[in-house]
Design an enzyme around this catalytic site. Structure first.
Site, PDB file in Angstrom:
ATOM      1  N   HIS A   7      59.760  33.165  15.691  1.00  0.00           N
ATOM      2  CA  HIS A   7      60.944  34.008  15.880  1.00  0.00           C
ATOM      3  C   HIS A   7      60.729  34.826  17.151  1.00  0.00           C
ATOM      4  CE1 HIS A   7      64.506  36.108  14.448  1.00  0.00           C
ATOM      5  NE2 HIS A   7      63.935  37.242  14.780  1.00  0.00           N
ATOM      6  N   ASP A  65      62.654  37.449  19.290  1.00  0.00           N
ATOM      7  CA  ASP A  65      63.831  38.298  19.482  1.00  0.00           C
ATOM      8  C   ASP A  65      64.197  38.267  20.962  1.00  0.00           C
ATOM      9  OD1 ASP A  65      64.350  39.154  16.846  1.00  0.00           O
ATOM     10  OD2 ASP A  65      62.590  40.436  16.927  1.00  0.00           O
ATOM     11  N   ASP A  95      66.999  36.506  10.519  1.00  0.00           N
ATOM     12  CA  ASP A  95      66.755  37.936  10.722  1.00  0.00           C
ATOM     13  C   ASP A  95      67.993  38.686  11.174  1.00  0.00           C
ATOM     14  OD1 ASP A  95      65.306  40.305  11.058  1.00  0.00           O
ATOM     15  OD2 ASP A  95      64.832  39.850  13.139  1.00  0.00           O
TER      16      ASP A  95
HETATM   17 ZN    ZN Z   1      64.704  39.241  14.954  1.00  0.00          ZN
END
Ligand code: ZN
Length: 1086
Positions: free
Chosen positions: A291, A293, A403
């Protein structure tokens, strides 16, 4: 009894007659604790397994020669630029910084003679920050993360020649989670962090020691985590202790003996992917993931490097671990990689072709789904899927969004219309009030469309592939009645990274245990996420269902934090709608005008990027908002230029004042409009009509209807009145709002609407993210100063009030009532200028209304979502703050009140009190979030009947005011004139169509031959794409009429694939939509 008994001889036994010594039971706790000591650091490390991990370590000259070039300021230069500079000598122990700077190291490696034939040679590099290894000729190879996270780079075979070899390491002065001050990750970054290069050494690894370390780690976990009433736990404990007892410091053969003991528990195959080839049914599917961001505790620029670091790691691991399957989302990140790191992109592409690296998600970024408009969600999928198709020859089947902070009830429909039948997420497990009851289920949209949704039982998308993760994949599975399979999504994440070799080794052992001992669910590698869902799809009809929104009971502050960013989002969505619509019309009207496809794509990609799930929600550091401000400013500049070009092509220009004769109004909404337009400082005209350009006619106060007055009824009390509404304003608040047409008072007696309230806003931890339920107990009314007359024109009156919030903050509020126009619902408009310098306080504005319902309605993407106005159950109460788009509405049978807004997303309705959230003031992760001046508009719209098209349309109109244009008197305006005098607009819903139908988007077809741009080939012909939705939850029937020369019309999905031909007659076609259906039609032009 009598007689002789004959003694029976016992069979011969070795069992001694007498006990030779006492034997005790294992004291479980102590023997368990001993296990970790076997590989712990600190006081044991020279005498336990750790002491045998390496067979040789060298650092410093002549084996590891280091020199460095410090990039200036916070620049992130390319390889070529970096290596063109002079490097100066440096060494281990030196410090580098400050935060966000970049340092390029030239590393000259020479393997010493005595290590040349060792089994495994690695460079161990720990700068306590992030790094990327480059070849001498500029190819990025592998990422490094300090603090022991990922510090090994395996030396190539060619380095075993006793000569010097050069590599470069690009050091980024930030950790995986940015540069937070102190030990708290979400505190604003410390601009002055320095990082010590603590290791740069060539290490010959002892492979047996390394493998034994993983063996005992996992068997130790079995001893610690299996239930103590299971034989499997006791056996694990015994084996661990036997291994420790067998180990002899310095004796390599003892390592092998220890590993043989471990086989008793792990089976014989854990040294390779063969461990998975037992043909036994597995229930847990391990999938590598990382993941990243797109921005969060670091800026976009750092993410671009994180992508290169993280994904090259995975390509490298795949070469060594054939079972590794890795899924990664966000088309934007692939695009960055393609542009900035073509070498890594080609490597990724090769792995994609091999079926090991799986582009997933189908969206441009992993976006927020609460706040983007419906069309934005469409474009997330359109731009995402087109990128995947154009670069990898394949679209995604699974929407991947682990998320994000809440899930729009229209996502299943939009997924299905984008070619995706599955949805993976996880965040709902963070709910802090109610536990979501399913792991695997069918999730149903407002229109009835469904997707299969899976949330991993491990409740993480960054699992470390621990024994416990595998165990929890079963023990926390909530849908075992329907299906026991699950995904185990492992790999370092949020800040990037992905799986490490340790993760993969651990999973091999977990599988070994499952087949050898049992009790642990069998984990399988080598399947893709699609394989997992394929199997689920076959039993989809038996899965439980969840209808409507997946409301996230957490992070409710993200509807409000970073107000400016949210305002930019709303404004850019609106301007892009205008640009596409007007450019489409103009490109078909005026041959010399070219539809600006590339600019439009660039602008959309910017909007989509800023909708990333930490950007738009407001949970990023200040740097990210400096970036997004620039991105939006550029977008508005481009849009402004395009709109100017369009005006030029039409022969009109935007003006501040003009005359009725020369003036026209620009309208981008698809229904008949009749509204006031200011044509000079004191004069207004009425624009009326359908289509993009509307004629003006004089606004006459002498007409019997349109008039508005302002009078002071007593000191500080004003009455604003038109022929629909009578509004009493006292000390800044609306004390009466009387609706003349229905003869109803909207404000309950003695109560005050437009009352500002302020709350203490200290959530449990996540400041920018959360507002907690207890903030409601701290409500405090702000008292206003004296209200004064502000504006008194024939067509509009207003009053102004100053409100003091504190010594640092205040609000100027203008309450306006315009003349009512026949047939148009009048509303009270409020414009506020808030100067805001608070700390951990939350500003809202309240509207008590005399309306009663247990449910309120909130606009969401392409529809309306209903939520309770009461706190009956904990599920109801959890929705104490919810997301809305342009309006929220509380209606009872026959009557209702809508609150419209121009840039806000947070709302609450409690009983009969409606409350719009305005501004927050969290101090982490951005210490300056929302400080400064804000301009916010909202309106109170009372209406007869329950929620209906009046609210939907007025909310659009409130956000899309008519623009004043002027025609020049010469021939240049001939195009505009022909539009104005046309009998009907080029495309529209005929007036007899259901009013709940909204023609939301008009754009050119993606791959039209004259405008095609991007990775996919052009298609013959030209087309116009229309997006129409049913906005209120009923059947929507209507007729679309067009004056264009259309050959045929097709209904398409969101990706503009033709689904079916629609019958077209005399330029008209009928449409018939389900409640809340989103329908796309393609008009193929002749
Ligand atoms: Zn995230």
């Amino acid at each position: 009894m009598g007689g002789e008994s004959v003694a029976q001889r016992a069979p011969k036994s070795d069992y001694p007659l007498r006990a030779p010594k006492p034997v005790g039971q294992m004291i479980s706790g102590i023997y368990k604790e001993r296990i970790a000591q076997f590989y712990a650091g600190g006081q044991w490390e020279h005498n336990n397994l750790r002491a045998m991990m390496n067979e040789g370590v060298v650092s410093g000259e002549p084996h590891v020669k280091l020199s460095v070039w410090d990039a200036p300021d916070q620049t992130r230069p390319t390889f070529d630029d970096a290596v063109s500079h002079e490097f100066k000598e440096t060494s281990v122990g030196s410090w580098f910084g400050p935060s966000w700077t970049t340092h390029w190291f030239k590393v000259v490696l020479k393997v010493p003679e005595d290590l040349l034939d060792k089994h495994l040679l690695e460079l161990h590099w720990d700068g306590n920050n992030e790094g990327l290894v480059w070849t001498e000729d500029g190819n990025p190879l592998q990422g490094l993360t300090g603090g022991g996270e990922r510090v090994e780079w395996i030396l190539p075979e060619s380095f075993r020649d006793g000569r010097e070899h050069t590599i470069y390491i690009e050091m980024a002065c930030n950790g995986m989670f940015g540069n937070a001050a102190g030990g708290d990750a979400i505190q604003p970054p410390d601009p002055n962090k320095y990082f010590q290069l603590s290791r740069a050494e060539i290490v010959a690894v002892n492979p047996d020691a390394r493998q034994l370390y993983i063996d005992i780690w996992i068997i130790g976990d079995a001893a610690r985590e299996f239930p103590s009433d299971s034989w499997e736990q006791h056996k694990a404990l015994n084996i661990c202790n036997k291994i420790i007892d067998t180990f002899e410091l310095g004796n390599k053969d003892s390592l092998k003996a220890c590993r043989t003991i471990a086989e008793d528990y792990l089976g014989p195959n854990v040294n390779s992917a063969k461990v998975y080839d037992t043909g036994k049914e597995a229930l847990v599917f391990g999938i590598g993931h990382c993941h990243i961001d797109s921005c969060w505790l670091w800026p976009f620029a750092e993410t671009k490097r994180k992508v290169a670091r993280s994904w090259s790691n995975q390509c490298d691991l795949m070469d060594r671990y054939p079972e590794l399957n890795f899924a990664c989302s966000q088309a934007q990140q692939y695009k960055w990689l393609k542009q900035l790191y073509p070498y890594v992109f080609e490597r990724v592409k090769k792995k994609v072709a091999e079926g090991r690296f799986h582009p997933i998600g189908g969206s441009w970024v992993e976006h927020d789904t609460n706040m983007p408009s419906g069309e934005s969600l469409v474009r997330q999928f359109l731009y995402g899927q087109r990128f995947y198709e154009g670069n990898f020859g394949k679209r995604c089947q699974t929407f991947w969004l682990p998320d994000t902070f809440g899930y729009s009830s229209q996502l299943p429909q939009l997924c299905r219309l984008s070619g995706m039948t599955r949805f993976f997420t996880q965040k709902l497990s963070w709910n802090n009030i109610n536990k979501f009851p399913h792991t695997t289920f069918n999730w149903i949209s407002l229109d009835g469309s469904q997707v299969i949704c899976h949330m991993p039982p491990t409740e993480t998308y960054t699992a470390d592939a621990h024994f416990g993760d595998v165990k929890r994949s079963m023990s926390q599975h909530k849908s075992l009645d329907q299906d026991a399979t699950s995904l185990l999504v492992f790999g370092k994440g949020d800040g990037g990274g992905g799986p490490t070799w340790e993760h993969i080794e651990k999973l091999r052992r977990c599988r070994g245990i499952a087949d050898t001992v049992g009790l642990l669910p069998r984990v399988h590698m080598g399947n893709s996420v699609d394989d997992f869902f394929d199997a689920l799809e076959r039993k989809a009809s038996s899965l439980t269902t969840w209808y409507g929104e997946l409301y996230f009971e957490f992070h409710r502050g993200t509807y409000t934090t970073q107000a400016n960013n949210k305002r930019n989002n709303r404004k850019s969505e609106i301007v892009l709608r205008d640009v596409e619509l007007l450019a489409a019309l103009t490109s078909l009207k005026n041959k010399s005008y070219k539809y600006p496809k590339k600019d439009i794509d660039d602008m959309w990609e910017s909007v989509l990027l800023c909708q990333f799930h930490d950007c738009l929600p407001g949970s990023s550091i200040e740097m990210c908002y400096d970036d997004s401000n620039k991105i939006y400013a550029e977008l508005f500049e481009t849009a402004g230029r395009i709109l100017k070009d369009i005006s030029k092509a039409l022969g009109v220009s935007e003006v501040k004042s003009t005359t009725i004769d020369n003036g026209i109004a620009l309208n981008t909404l698809p229904w008949h409009r009749k509204a006031l337009v200011d044509i000079s400082a004191n004069e207004a005209a009425v624009a009326c009509g359908t289509g993009p350009l509307l004629n003006l006619r004089a606004f006459k106060t002498s007409d019997k209807s349109p008039t508005v007055t302002l009078h002071k009824s007593s000191e500080g009390v004003f009455i604003l009145e038109n022929n629909q509404l009578k509004v009493e304003v006292k000390a800044g608040c609306i004390t009466s709002l009387f609706d003349k047409s229905t003869e109803r008072e909207v404000i309950p007696k003695g109560q005050k609407a437009n009352q500002y309230v302020i709350f203490d806003d200290k959530p449990l931890y996540w400041q920018a993210w959360d507002v907690e339920v207890y903030h409601l107990d701290t409500r405090e009314e702000l008292s206003c100063g004296e209200t004064k007359a502000h504006e008194e024109k024939d067509h509009r009156v207003s009053v102004v009030t100053e409100t003091k919030i504190s010594n640092k903050s205040h609000i100027e509020t203008i309450i306006t009532l315009s003349a009512a126009i026949d047939g148009e619902q009048s509303y009270v408009e409020i414009t506020s200028k808030v100067v805001w310098h608070e700390t951990m306080r939350f500003l809202k504005v309240e509207f008590p209304v005399d309306v009663r319902n247990t449910e309120a309605s909130y606009e969401t993407q392409f529809g309306v979502v209903k939520r309770p106005t009461h706190y009956n159950t904990s599920w109801d109460m959890a929705k104490f703050e919810v997301c809305c788009h342009k309006f929220a509405d509380l209606s009872e049978h026959g009557y209702g009140v809508s609150i419209l807004n121009d840039s806000k997303y947070g709302f609450a309705t409690v009983g009969s009190l409606m409350r719009l959230s305005l501004l927050r003031s969290p101090k982490a992760p951005d210490a300056n979030a929302d400080m400064g001046t804000h301009h916010i508009r909202w309106a109170i719209l009372p209406h007869g009947g329950s929620l209906g098209p009046t609210t939907v349309r007025k909310a659009y109109e409130f956000n899309n005011p008519l623009k004043l244009l002027s025609m020049s008197s010469d021939d240049n305006s001939s195009v505009a004139r022909s539009i104005l005098t046309a009998a009907e607009p080029p495309v529209y819903l005929t007036p007899n169509s259901d009013q709940s139908l909204v023609l939301d988007t008009i754009k050119r077809g993606e791959d039209d031959e004259d405008i095609s741009h991007g990775d996919l080939p052009a298609k013959d012909g030209r087309s116009v794409v229309l997006r129409i939705y049913e906005s209120l939850g009923g059947r929507g029937r209507g007729t679309v009429a067009t004056t264009w020369n259309v050959d045929k019309v097709t209904k398409t999905n969101l990706l503009e694939d033709d689904l079916e031909e629609v019958s077209l007659k005399d330029g008209k076609f009928a449409i018939d939509l389900r409640p809340f259906e989103v329908a796309t039609y393609k008009l193929h032009l002749a």
